[in-house]
Design a protein around this motif. Structure first.
Motif: not given
Length: 404
Positions: A146-165
């Protein structure tokens, strides 16, 4: 008896989530929140630096404000939610996170930029403890998953941020942040969709929380928080200053941000896999392995080039965050009556303290150069790995946190 504890005391029980649909919705909200805070703010440093004519130290202060407003407020809101859980923290938190980021693209002065980045950080601080409590209730017998599922959402959000630049914001400039008002609306919609279930779960959880007995392990949680801080300094420092390292090596900002995306994306994958494994094997040793394996790849990063640098960066990112979900569940085992406080410390204070490290790293980069600073990142996971050996065993925690 608590289903999660039943699973931990009898490993033969199959891990099973209690509210899968709501958990994935929470992961989606977490993705949006972290995209607009810890994902985009570090990636935007070069644009903020250029727009306001900042030095490295001033750029680091932006990260400091973002991380500290979030890190200081998360434990405070966690304490509040432990005493009086507030379901409306979910929509309010995501709205403040989005508004702060969106309006920062139109900030007329550096001080106003810091205020708006701070507002976004406070929104993240409001959101996280309540979201982690909701994930805890949705976990059933699969707390690590459960923590993996919710945390991977946050971590994937962190990873997409630099890609949007390189894909969007370099072309539009800071005013392109205005489009993230739509992202904020999407996050608000998801938050409102889980509120009916969450309100019911809060009512059902009141009686169960009163039945929990046993003592809190203050020393263990303190050591674990230090480990998370060291991990945060490593991860946030690399993510924030990796584009500057690549600029120093003659690699364009566009390609540097793509490599930052690779680093953080690998971390999101590591978060998910580490969380899943934590339902099956010792969380303490998973944490130790993740920190120990990180050390050689952190050391190699500034010394390799070409394809090898991509491989090293991926493995580095994977292992440094493979313990992300693990530390949350481990902390909850140490403080079973204070889920909000623990979430605030593990996801907020520990990670937000990376802002202090970012400020220090910015100052040291001005003095010694970015390339020299990257050699420092191998020391942090080494210290963290040693501290992990001092943590209490899970069996000792289970014996003191049984329910009547």
């Amino acid at each position: 008896m608590n289903l999660a504890l039943s699973r931990e005391k009898d490993p033969a029980l199959k891990p099973r989530l209690a509210a899968k649909k709501e958990l994935f919705s929470l992961s989606g909200i977490h993705f949006i929140n972290d995209l607009m805070t810890t994902g985009l703010v570090p990636a935007l440093l070069p644009l903020y630096k250029q727009a306001f004519d900042l030095n490295y130290f001033q750029a680091g202060v932006i990260l400091f404000v973002s991380m500290m407003t979030s890190s200081v407020s998360q434990p405070l809101f966690g304490i509040i939610s432990d005493k009086h859980p507030k379901s409306w923290f979910l929509p309010v938190g995501i709205c403040l996170s989005g508004i702060g980021l969106t309006v920062s693209g139109y900030a007329p002065a550096y001080w106003m930029l810091l205020v708006l980045v701070g507002l976004s950080g406070i929104g993240s601080g409001i959101f996280h403890p309540e979201a982690m409590r909701a994930a805890y209730m949705a976990a059933g017998t699969a707390r690590g998953t459960a923590q993996a599922i919710i945390q991977v959402g946050g971590n994937f959000g962190q990873s997409v941020g630099p890609l949007l630049l390189p894909l969007f914001l370099i072309a539009t400039g800071l005013h392109g942040l205005g489009w993230f008002a739509l992202t904020t609306v999407a996050g608000l919609f998801l938050a409102l969709s889980v509120l009916p279930w969450y309100k019911r779960s809060l009512e059902q959880n009141k009686t169960r929380q009163k039945m929990i007995k046993g003592r809190n392990h203050v020393t263990g949680l303190s050591i674990l928080t230090v480990v998370v801080i060291l991990r945060s300094w490593t991860q946030i420092g690399v993510a924030g200053f990796l584009p500057f390292l690549y600029l120093h090596q003659g690699i364009s900002l566009k390609h540097g941000d793509l490599l930052t995306f690779l680093f953080l994306g690998a971390g999101a994958l590591g978060t998910f896999i580490g969380g899943r494994f934590s339902d099956l094997i010792s969380r303490k040793w998973l944490l130790f392995i993740s920190m120990a394996v990180t050390i050689p790849f952190a050391y190699m990063l500034p010394h390799v080039h070409g394809v090898l640098s991509v491989v090293v960066l991926f493995i580095f990112g994977f292992f440094v965050l493979s313990s992300f979900a693990v530390t949350v569940v481990y902390g909850q085992m140490m403080f079973p009556k204070n889920i909000g406080l623990v979430s605030g410390l593990m996801v907020g204070f520990g990670i937000g303290a990376g802002g202090i490290g970012a400020t220090m790293i910015g100052w040291l980069s001005d003095v010694y150069g970015v390339y020299t600073i990257f050699n420092f990142f191998a020391v942090l996971p080494f210290i963290a790995a040693l501290l992990t050996l001092l943590l209490p065993s899970e069996q000792s925690l289970l014996s003191s946190s049984e329910e009547e």
